[in-house]
Motif scaffolding. Sequence first.
Motif, PDB file in Angstrom:
ATOM      1  N   ARG A   1      37.257 -10.327  48.675  1.00  0.00           N
ATOM      2  CA  ARG A   1      36.405  -9.466  47.869  1.00  0.00           C
ATOM      3  C   ARG A   1      37.210  -8.412  47.119  1.00  0.00           C
ATOM      4  NH1 ARG A   1      32.503  -6.414  50.392  1.00  0.00           N
ATOM      5  NH2 ARG A   1      30.961  -6.811  48.792  1.00  0.00           N
ATOM      6  N   SER A   2      38.534  -8.407  47.290  1.00  0.00           N
ATOM      7  CA  SER A   2      39.345  -7.485  46.489  1.00  0.00           C
ATOM      8  C   SER A   2      39.582  -8.127  45.134  1.00  0.00           C
ATOM      9  CB  SER A   2      40.680  -7.194  47.188  1.00  0.00           C
ATOM     10  OG  SER A   2      41.657  -8.161  46.837  1.00  0.00           O
ATOM     11  N   PHE A   3      40.105  -7.358  44.190  1.00  0.00           N
ATOM     12  CA  PHE A   3      40.390  -7.901  42.857  1.00  0.00           C
ATOM     13  C   PHE A   3      41.863  -8.303  42.709  1.00  0.00           C
ATOM     14  CE2 PHE A   3      36.748  -4.969  41.932  1.00  0.00           C
ATOM     15  CZ  PHE A   3      35.820  -5.988  41.756  1.00  0.00           C
ATOM     16  N   VAL A   4      42.600  -8.292  43.821  1.00  0.00           N
ATOM     17  CA  VAL A   4      44.012  -8.662  43.778  1.00  0.00           C
ATOM     18  C   VAL A   4      44.240 -10.010  44.438  1.00  0.00           C
ATOM     19  CG1 VAL A   4      46.341  -8.024  44.525  1.00  0.00           C
ATOM     20  CG2 VAL A   4      44.786  -6.270  43.662  1.00  0.00           C
ATOM     21  N   ARG A   5      43.911 -10.141  45.706  1.00  0.00           N
ATOM     22  CA  ARG A   5      44.190 -11.364  46.460  1.00  0.00           C
ATOM     23  C   ARG A   5      43.708 -12.650  45.770  1.00  0.00           C
ATOM     24  NH1 ARG A   5      46.827 -13.635  50.995  1.00  0.00           N
ATOM     25  NH2 ARG A   5      45.819 -15.629  51.374  1.00  0.00           N
ATOM     26  N   PRO A   6      42.448 -12.711  45.329  1.00  0.00           N
ATOM     27  CA  PRO A   6      41.963 -13.988  44.783  1.00  0.00           C
ATOM     28  C   PRO A   6      42.694 -14.442  43.524  1.00  0.00           C
ATOM     29  CG  PRO A   6      40.120 -12.551  45.347  1.00  0.00           C
ATOM     30  CD  PRO A   6      41.360 -11.717  45.384  1.00  0.00           C
TER      31      PRO A   6
ATOM     32  N   GLN B   1      43.198   5.962  55.366  1.00  0.00           N
ATOM     33  CA  GLN B   1      44.239   5.123  55.969  1.00  0.00           C
ATOM     34  C   GLN B   1      44.793   4.150  54.928  1.00  0.00           C
ATOM     35  OE1 GLN B   1      43.696   4.029  60.240  1.00  0.00           O
ATOM     36  NE2 GLN B   1      41.531   4.281  59.764  1.00  0.00           N
ATOM     37  N   PRO B   2      45.752   4.589  54.129  1.00  0.00           N
ATOM     38  CA  PRO B   2      46.282   3.734  53.067  1.00  0.00           C
ATOM     39  C   PRO B   2      46.839   2.402  53.560  1.00  0.00           C
ATOM     40  CG  PRO B   2      46.954   5.998  52.715  1.00  0.00           C
ATOM     41  CD  PRO B   2      46.315   5.949  54.065  1.00  0.00           C
ATOM     42  N   ASP B   3      47.450   2.390  54.744  1.00  0.00           N
ATOM     43  CA  ASP B   3      48.017   1.131  55.234  1.00  0.00           C
ATOM     44  C   ASP B   3      46.935   0.076  55.435  1.00  0.00           C
ATOM     45  OD1 ASP B   3      46.992   2.731  57.292  1.00  0.00           O
ATOM     46  OD2 ASP B   3      48.387   1.951  58.801  1.00  0.00           O
ATOM     47  N   LEU B   4      45.825   0.440  56.060  1.00  0.00           N
ATOM     48  CA  LEU B   4      44.765  -0.535  56.308  1.00  0.00           C
ATOM     49  C   LEU B   4      44.007  -0.879  55.027  1.00  0.00           C
ATOM     50  CD1 LEU B   4      43.374   0.586  59.779  1.00  0.00           C
ATOM     51  CD2 LEU B   4      45.284  -0.913  59.206  1.00  0.00           C
ATOM     52  N   THR B   5      43.882   0.095  54.137  1.00  0.00           N
ATOM     53  CA  THR B   5      43.261  -0.200  52.838  1.00  0.00           C
ATOM     54  C   THR B   5      44.085  -1.241  52.086  1.00  0.00           C
ATOM     55  OG1 THR B   5      42.298   2.013  52.684  1.00  0.00           O
ATOM     56  CG2 THR B   5      42.507   0.770  50.636  1.00  0.00           C
ATOM     57  N   LEU B   6      45.410  -1.079  52.085  1.00  0.00           N
ATOM     58  CA  LEU B   6      46.266  -2.018  51.375  1.00  0.00           C
ATOM     59  C   LEU B   6      46.250  -3.400  52.024  1.00  0.00           C
ATOM     60  CD1 LEU B   6      49.313   0.244  50.471  1.00  0.00           C
ATOM     61  CD2 LEU B   6      47.682  -0.816  48.906  1.00  0.00           C
ATOM     62  N   ILE B   7      46.175  -3.452  53.337  1.00  0.00           N
ATOM     63  CA  ILE B   7      46.056  -4.751  54.000  1.00  0.00           C
ATOM     64  C   ILE B   7      44.807  -5.467  53.500  1.00  0.00           C
ATOM     65  CG2 ILE B   7      45.619  -5.890  56.218  1.00  0.00           C
ATOM     66  CD1 ILE B   7      47.426  -3.742  57.502  1.00  0.00           C
ATOM     67  N   GLY B   8      43.725  -4.721  53.342  1.00  0.00           N
ATOM     68  CA  GLY B   8      42.498  -5.302  52.808  1.00  0.00           C
ATOM     69  C   GLY B   8      42.649  -5.757  51.363  1.00  0.00           C
ATOM     70  N   VAL B   9      43.328  -4.958  50.549  1.00  0.00           N
ATOM     71  CA  VAL B   9      43.546  -5.315  49.139  1.00  0.00           C
ATOM     72  C   VAL B   9      44.291  -6.644  49.029  1.00  0.00           C
ATOM     73  CG1 VAL B   9      44.835  -4.680  47.057  1.00  0.00           C
ATOM     74  CG2 VAL B   9      43.462  -2.960  48.259  1.00  0.00           C
ATOM     75  N   TYR B  10      45.289  -6.829  49.888  1.00  0.00           N
ATOM     76  CA  TYR B  10      46.144  -8.014  49.787  1.00  0.00           C
ATOM     77  C   TYR B  10      45.589  -9.237  50.519  1.00  0.00           C
ATOM     78  CZ  TYR B  10      49.708  -4.838  47.953  1.00  0.00           C
ATOM     79  OH  TYR B  10      50.404  -3.932  47.190  1.00  0.00           O
ATOM     80  N   THR B  11      44.527  -9.045  51.345  1.00  0.00           N
ATOM     81  CA  THR B  11      44.020 -10.178  52.129  1.00  0.00           C
ATOM     82  C   THR B  11      42.555 -10.517  51.873  1.00  0.00           C
ATOM     83  OG1 THR B  11      43.405  -8.750  54.008  1.00  0.00           O
ATOM     84  CG2 THR B  11      45.640  -9.691  54.015  1.00  0.00           C
TER      85      THR B  11
END
Length: 606
Positions: free
Chosen positions: A512-517, A499-509
């Motif tokens: 623990r992702s390496f993008v949001r922080p 589910q790319p849409d939900l994965t990306l929501i996690g990446v941006y929010t």
Amino acid sequence: METEEYYFMLRRRFADAPVRLPLDISMDTLTELFGCTRRNAQFILRRLMDGGFIEWRAGRGRGHRSSLVLLIDHGELALERAAKLVTNGRLSEARGLIDGFSDSGLSYAFSQWLAGQLGISRDPEEQDVLRFPFYRTVPALDPPLVMRRTEAHWVEQIFNTIVGFRVSDRSVQPKLAHYWEEEDGGRCWTFFLRKGVRFHNGKLMAARDAVYAIERVFRLNPAHWLAGFILHIQACGTYGIRIELSEPVSCLPEALCMEHFAIVPEEADRLTGTSDFARMPIGTGPFRVVRNDESMLALEANDHYFEGRPHIDRIEMWVWPDYEGIETSEVTRHDAQLLYFEALEKNGHPPSLSQVEEGSVYLVFNQAKDGIARNERFRRGIRLGLDRGRMVEELGGLRYSVSEGFLLPDCLPIRESGEEADLSLAAETIKQSGYGGETVRIYTYAMASNEQNAAWIQRACGVIGVQAEVIVLPIERLAEPDVMLGADLIVAGEVMGEQPDLTLIGVYTSARSFVRPLLAEADRKAVDAQIADCLKQRDYESRIKALASIEERLKRTCSLLFLYHSIQTADYDASLRGIALNAWGKVNYKEVWVRRHAGQAKHGQD
């Protein structure tokens, strides 16, 4: 300690000593080697003589040295000992034994022997056992804390979610829940669980387990994007769960399909502690974990699985560190049966299955702390200095093509191409940024391809006048906020999963992702506004379109630089049926079975 272990100590210490020729040696040397008293050293020598390992002539009188004769070639003995250790499941010890001799010929022989033990075998009770190599251990299998594709894949073999996701038509399907319904315009959802489903420890699954598991996700990941919508989760009797939301979330069922929401027994933390549960988890899935250590991960079929027992009786993932020696071992299509990714690449086989991975390797700039990475001109200079096409060509391997986003080109409605590399312009842009020659820290997590990527970027930075150092950390360590914020740049990758849409929501929010922080404050606010709009969308295409605008903003501000897409590969023997690659590039073992001809006992082929 067994007698042969003392002989190995002698052989390692006197590696160049020929067999059956006397070697002058003192008792002091032996007591130091064996780490014991003179009397105990004499006892050890007697054991070695009785076992036929050595001849020993003690020196008579002061100043007369003793004579030691080594009688057995260490290679054959070490291979025999290592084989016994492997047979007993002690792979790590076996490899340590072989590596201790620093003998390339011995290592090659051991790799050849070990490769011959891989594949599909059938024991006298007609149990089908699948063995394959993997380059590292997988000690972190607790669903809410999973961070890597391999662990996510294993979670799907060990656990179930209350509902499942079918990729072919992007629909939510019954799993532990056989039915669910939506009320109050999407603010309230009720899920009705199957009866008679058991955890691997024999306990019957009930609604209280599902409530506990879902609440546990938010306890372990308080910044999860869904947590802010949850008002209440409660058990409705033994087989019902009710989830009340502060506002409608149309994609709640899809979210509950994600591996983080796999159902665990409510006593999981109480009985084993979080760290032990991560290593030896208890789920309801088609396979149960029976072993997980530095040598192997072993799973056995769940005889009482509610969707039908798997055909494979046991799976053994043998830990083969960094696949060392696999490129020269006799791993063939007939023997290996199943090779993934780098193992296949190093072995040189053309893949039987391959697909371009939905996801991307990327470089993110840390704008959450003071430093040169906050300077947009500097970020643009780095982007201009990285010839991504050259990177893919020079590093090769599983790097497939330059990427312009997380999703493959045909998955997005809009996509802007990145600026072409220009080294002269890059160097000039770096000068204009005010960069003063300070060392820029590039962080990444331990993985061969990541380390190669970071080293390549370090060299490319040097060409345009930027001094950089590479720091490699375990992924769990890098994900710690204080550690992550120490970086100037992070090289990482994200696989989109089913589910790319939900994965990306996690990446941006997710924290623990390496993008949001690492985002700048302005970017965070813009991302949050777009995510809020995304979550109002009832269909996948609309959510992806909203997420695409986030991606384009981060590319435009040079906050996120996409590097390349990878290719997923697997090789397997023709006797294995039901083989297909999932979104993680792995095989769903529940569907695998072995086709044998009459009389076949091992390594069957059509």
